[in-house]
Design a protein around this motif. Structure first.
Motif, PDB file in Angstrom:
ATOM      1  N   ILE A   1       1.780 -10.949  -4.765  1.00 14.89           N
ATOM      2  CA  ILE A   1       1.645  -9.533  -4.414  1.00 14.89           C
ATOM      3  C   ILE A   1       0.172  -9.158  -4.501  1.00 14.89           C
ATOM      4  O   ILE A   1      -0.497  -9.456  -5.489  1.00 14.89           O
ATOM      5  CB  ILE A   1       2.433  -8.624  -5.384  1.00 14.89           C
ATOM      6  N   ALA A   2      -0.324  -8.500  -3.468  1.00 14.62           N
ATOM      7  CA  ALA A   2      -1.673  -7.928  -3.482  1.00 14.62           C
ATOM      8  C   ALA A   2      -1.510  -6.444  -3.190  1.00 14.62           C
ATOM      9  O   ALA A   2      -0.782  -6.059  -2.278  1.00 14.62           O
ATOM     10  CB  ALA A   2      -2.549  -8.587  -2.422  1.00 14.62           C
ATOM     11  N   ARG A   3      -2.172  -5.602  -3.966  1.00 20.47           N
ATOM     12  CA  ARG A   3      -2.065  -4.173  -3.700  1.00 20.47           C
ATOM     13  C   ARG A   3      -3.407  -3.642  -3.227  1.00 20.47           C
ATOM     14  O   ARG A   3      -4.464  -4.139  -3.606  1.00 20.47           O
ATOM     15  CB  ARG A   3      -1.550  -3.403  -4.906  1.00 20.47           C
ATOM     16  N   ILE A   4      -3.312  -2.661  -2.362  1.00 20.09           N
ATOM     17  CA  ILE A   4      -4.501  -2.006  -1.838  1.00 20.09           C
ATOM     18  C   ILE A   4      -4.211  -0.513  -1.753  1.00 20.09           C
ATOM     19  O   ILE A   4      -3.085  -0.113  -1.446  1.00 20.09           O
ATOM     20  CB  ILE A   4      -4.911  -2.594  -0.467  1.00 20.09           C
ATOM     21  N   ASP A   5      -5.204   0.300  -2.060  1.00 22.17           N
ATOM     22  CA  ASP A   5      -5.071   1.742  -1.893  1.00 22.17           C
ATOM     23  C   ASP A   5      -5.485   2.108  -0.475  1.00 22.17           C
ATOM     24  O   ASP A   5      -6.273   1.404   0.165  1.00 22.17           O
ATOM     25  CB  ASP A   5      -5.939   2.482  -2.912  1.00 22.17           C
ATOM     26  N   SER A   6      -4.981   3.228   0.011  1.00 21.60           N
ATOM     27  CA  SER A   6      -5.227   3.610   1.400  1.00 21.60           C
ATOM     28  C   SER A   6      -6.646   4.099   1.654  1.00 21.60           C
ATOM     29  O   SER A   6      -6.992   4.407   2.795  1.00 21.60           O
ATOM     30  CB  SER A   6      -4.217   4.672   1.852  1.00 21.60           C
ATOM     31  N   ASP A   7      -7.476   4.132   0.627  1.00 20.15           N
ATOM     32  CA  ASP A   7      -8.888   4.472   0.819  1.00 20.15           C
ATOM     33  C   ASP A   7      -9.792   3.299   0.429  1.00 20.15           C
ATOM     34  O   ASP A   7     -10.981   3.478   0.193  1.00 20.15           O
ATOM     35  CB  ASP A   7      -9.268   5.736   0.061  1.00 20.15           C
TER      36      ASP A   7
ATOM     37  N   MET B   1       0.846  -1.192   0.000  1.00 20.87           N
ATOM     38  CA  MET B   1       0.000   0.000   0.000  1.00 20.87           C
ATOM     39  C   MET B   1       0.882   1.243   0.000  1.00 20.87           C
ATOM     40  O   MET B   1       1.852   1.328   0.742  1.00 20.87           O
ATOM     41  CB  MET B   1      -0.906   0.039   1.234  1.00 20.87           C
ATOM     42  N   SER B   2       0.521   2.205  -0.835  1.00 23.06           N
ATOM     43  CA  SER B   2       1.146   3.511  -0.840  1.00 23.06           C
ATOM     44  C   SER B   2       0.110   4.495  -0.295  1.00 23.06           C
ATOM     45  O   SER B   2      -1.060   4.442  -0.670  1.00 23.06           O
ATOM     46  CB  SER B   2       1.542   3.884  -2.274  1.00 23.06           C
ATOM     47  N   ASN B   3       0.533   5.362   0.596  1.00 28.67           N
ATOM     48  CA  ASN B   3      -0.391   6.301   1.226  1.00 28.67           C
ATOM     49  C   ASN B   3       0.181   7.711   1.204  1.00 28.67           C
ATOM     50  O   ASN B   3       1.356   7.920   1.456  1.00 28.67           O
ATOM     51  CB  ASN B   3      -0.635   5.890   2.684  1.00 28.67           C
ATOM     52  N   TYR B   4      -0.699   8.668   0.923  1.00 31.39           N
ATOM     53  CA  TYR B   4      -0.362  10.075   1.089  1.00 31.39           C
ATOM     54  C   TYR B   4      -1.587  10.784   1.638  1.00 31.39           C
ATOM     55  O   TYR B   4      -2.628  10.854   0.980  1.00 31.39           O
ATOM     56  CB  TYR B   4       0.076  10.719  -0.228  1.00 31.39           C
ATOM     57  N   ASN B   5      -1.482  11.265   2.868  1.00 37.64           N
ATOM     58  CA  ASN B   5      -2.545  12.016   3.535  1.00 37.64           C
ATOM     59  C   ASN B   5      -3.887  11.285   3.492  1.00 37.64           C
ATOM     60  O   ASN B   5      -4.914  11.872   3.162  1.00 37.64           O
ATOM     61  CB  ASN B   5      -2.670  13.416   2.926  1.00 37.64           C
ATOM     62  N   GLY B   6      -3.872  10.036   3.876  1.00 34.55           N
ATOM     63  CA  GLY B   6      -5.079   9.222   3.855  1.00 34.55           C
ATOM     64  C   GLY B   6      -5.733   9.035   5.206  1.00 34.55           C
ATOM     65  O   GLY B   6      -6.421   8.043   5.421  1.00 34.55           O
TER      66      GLY B   6
ATOM     67  N   HIS C   1       8.211  13.653  -0.560  1.00 34.86           N
ATOM     68  CA  HIS C   1       7.027  13.186  -1.290  1.00 34.86           C
ATOM     69  C   HIS C   1       7.470  12.611  -2.634  1.00 34.86           C
ATOM     70  O   HIS C   1       8.025  13.325  -3.470  1.00 34.86           O
ATOM     71  CB  HIS C   1       6.052  14.345  -1.473  1.00 34.86           C
ATOM     72  N   GLU C   2       7.231  11.316  -2.830  1.00 33.93           N
ATOM     73  CA  GLU C   2       7.710  10.625  -4.029  1.00 33.93           C
ATOM     74  C   GLU C   2       6.591  10.270  -5.015  1.00 33.93           C
ATOM     75  O   GLU C   2       6.864   9.908  -6.131  1.00 33.93           O
ATOM     76  CB  GLU C   2       8.430   9.327  -3.625  1.00 33.93           C
ATOM     77  N   HIS C   3       5.354  10.262  -4.601  1.00 31.75           N
ATOM     78  CA  HIS C   3       4.170   9.911  -5.396  1.00 31.75           C
ATOM     79  C   HIS C   3       3.851   8.414  -5.309  1.00 31.75           C
ATOM     80  O   HIS C   3       4.702   7.594  -5.024  1.00 31.75           O
ATOM     81  CB  HIS C   3       4.262  10.399  -6.842  1.00 31.75           C
ATOM     82  N   MET C   4       2.607   8.103  -5.581  1.00 29.93           N
ATOM     83  CA  MET C   4       2.033   6.789  -5.329  1.00 29.93           C
ATOM     84  C   MET C   4       2.785   5.646  -6.015  1.00 29.93           C
ATOM     85  O   MET C   4       3.055   4.625  -5.401  1.00 29.93           O
ATOM     86  CB  MET C   4       0.563   6.776  -5.766  1.00 29.93           C
ATOM     87  N   VAL C   5       3.121   5.777  -7.274  1.00 33.49           N
ATOM     88  CA  VAL C   5       3.767   4.683  -8.000  1.00 33.49           C
ATOM     89  C   VAL C   5       5.112   4.341  -7.361  1.00 33.49           C
ATOM     90  O   VAL C   5       5.469   3.171  -7.235  1.00 33.49           O
ATOM     91  CB  VAL C   5       3.920   5.028  -9.495  1.00 33.49           C
ATOM     92  N   TYR C   6       5.840   5.337  -6.931  1.00 34.89           N
ATOM     93  CA  TYR C   6       7.113   5.092  -6.251  1.00 34.89           C
ATOM     94  C   TYR C   6       6.876   4.231  -5.007  1.00 34.89           C
ATOM     95  O   TYR C   6       7.617   3.291  -4.746  1.00 34.89           O
ATOM     96  CB  TYR C   6       7.774   6.418  -5.863  1.00 34.89           C
ATOM     97  N   GLY C   7       5.820   4.559  -4.251  1.00 36.07           N
ATOM     98  CA  GLY C   7       5.504   3.795  -3.045  1.00 36.07           C
ATOM     99  C   GLY C   7       5.162   2.350  -3.345  1.00 36.07           C
ATOM    100  O   GLY C   7       5.584   1.433  -2.632  1.00 36.07           O
ATOM    101  N   PHE C   8       4.379   2.122  -4.398  1.00 37.67           N
ATOM    102  CA  PHE C   8       4.058   0.743  -4.769  1.00 37.67           C
ATOM    103  C   PHE C   8       5.313   0.002  -5.223  1.00 37.67           C
ATOM    104  O   PHE C   8       5.533  -1.150  -4.849  1.00 37.67           O
ATOM    105  CB  PHE C   8       2.985   0.702  -5.858  1.00 37.67           C
ATOM    106  N   ASN C   9       6.155   0.647  -6.003  1.00 38.31           N
ATOM    107  CA  ASN C   9       7.399   0.009  -6.435  1.00 38.31           C
ATOM    108  C   ASN C   9       8.293  -0.309  -5.244  1.00 38.31           C
ATOM    109  O   ASN C   9       8.919  -1.369  -5.192  1.00 38.31           O
ATOM    110  CB  ASN C   9       8.142   0.882  -7.447  1.00 38.31           C
ATOM    111  N   TYR C  10       8.358   0.598  -4.272  1.00 41.28           N
ATOM    112  CA  TYR C  10       9.132   0.347  -3.054  1.00 41.28           C
ATOM    113  C   TYR C  10       8.601  -0.909  -2.363  1.00 41.28           C
ATOM    114  O   TYR C  10       9.366  -1.787  -1.976  1.00 41.28           O
ATOM    115  CB  TYR C  10       9.058   1.548  -2.103  1.00 41.28           C
TER     116      TYR C  10
ATOM    117  N   ASP D   1       4.399   5.183   3.443  1.00 37.62           N
ATOM    118  CA  ASP D   1       3.776   6.486   3.662  1.00 37.62           C
ATOM    119  C   ASP D   1       4.625   7.540   2.955  1.00 37.62           C
ATOM    120  O   ASP D   1       5.803   7.717   3.258  1.00 37.62           O
ATOM    121  CB  ASP D   1       3.659   6.826   5.147  1.00 37.62           C
ATOM    122  N   ASP D   2       4.008   8.227   2.021  1.00 36.19           N
ATOM    123  CA  ASP D   2       4.688   9.128   1.105  1.00 36.19           C
ATOM    124  C   ASP D   2       4.804  10.548   1.660  1.00 36.19           C
ATOM    125  O   ASP D   2       4.337  11.501   1.060  1.00 36.19           O
ATOM    126  CB  ASP D   2       3.950   9.120  -0.237  1.00 36.19           C
ATOM    127  N   CYS D   3       5.404  10.645   2.859  1.00 38.42           N
ATOM    128  CA  CYS D   3       5.645  11.942   3.497  1.00 38.42           C
ATOM    129  C   CYS D   3       4.329  12.670   3.800  1.00 38.42           C
ATOM    130  O   CYS D   3       4.187  13.870   3.542  1.00 38.42           O
ATOM    131  CB  CYS D   3       6.575  12.793   2.630  1.00 38.42           C
TER     132      CYS D   3
END
Length: 154
Positions: A88-94, A12-17, A69-78, A42-44
């Motif tokens: 791999i299972a991906r989920i958004d923070s909302d 999961m990649s999150n920014y202000n969620g 702040h790196e943006h969502m795709v960077y977080g998923f790649n990380y 968590d993207d800062c």
């Protein structure tokens, strides 16, 4: 748990969620299938997301807190790069998952080892948890489509 080897890495990649991230994490913890790790990037965030993420003490949750702040795709790649699971299972923070989601997908892969990906249906909900229909938003219609070949999806 030092020898713990999860089958599924949830990313999961999150920014202000902060508004929904607790529900998202709770839905992962409520899965009937439990052999997973949960990598949260968590993207800062500048809201209370970090505090909420830190409040969970499950050792399968592996948070990373970015300094810039790196943006969502960077977080998923990380998360994918730092995963140890076979799947791999991906989920958004909302997003939230129904409790059987991972179990159904793991069962599918066990029954179909030649497949490389699988998806589940989605339900769109509004901020109060009520389901949306095509009358409410065109986004619902996007998911109401026939299945396509691998080449068409890609």
């Amino acid at each position: 748990m030092s020898n713990y080897k999860p089958l599924v890495s949830i990313v999961m990649s999150n920014y202000n969620g902060e508004l929904l991230i607790k529900q998202t994490i709770d839905s992962v913890l409520a899965q009937t299938y439990q052999n997973w790790e949960f990598i949260i990037f968590d993207d800062c965030s500048t809201d209370k997301s970090r505090e909420i993420i830190r409040s969970f003490k499950d050792p399968r949750i592996k948070p990373f807190f970015a300094d810039t702040h790196e943006h969502m795709v960077y977080g998923f790649n990380y998360g994918i790069t730092h995963s140890s699971g076979e799947l791999i299972a991906r989920i958004d923070s909302d997003d939230t998952w129904k409790p059987e989601k991972l179990q159904k997908q793991v069962d599918f892969f066990r029954d179909h080892p030649d497949y490389g990906a699988c998806f589940t249906l989605v339900n769109f909900i509004e901020e109060h948890g009520n389901a949306l229909t095509e009358k409410d938003t065109d986004r619902v219609l996007f998911w109401d489509t026939r299945n396509m070949s691998q080449a068409e999806w890609l």
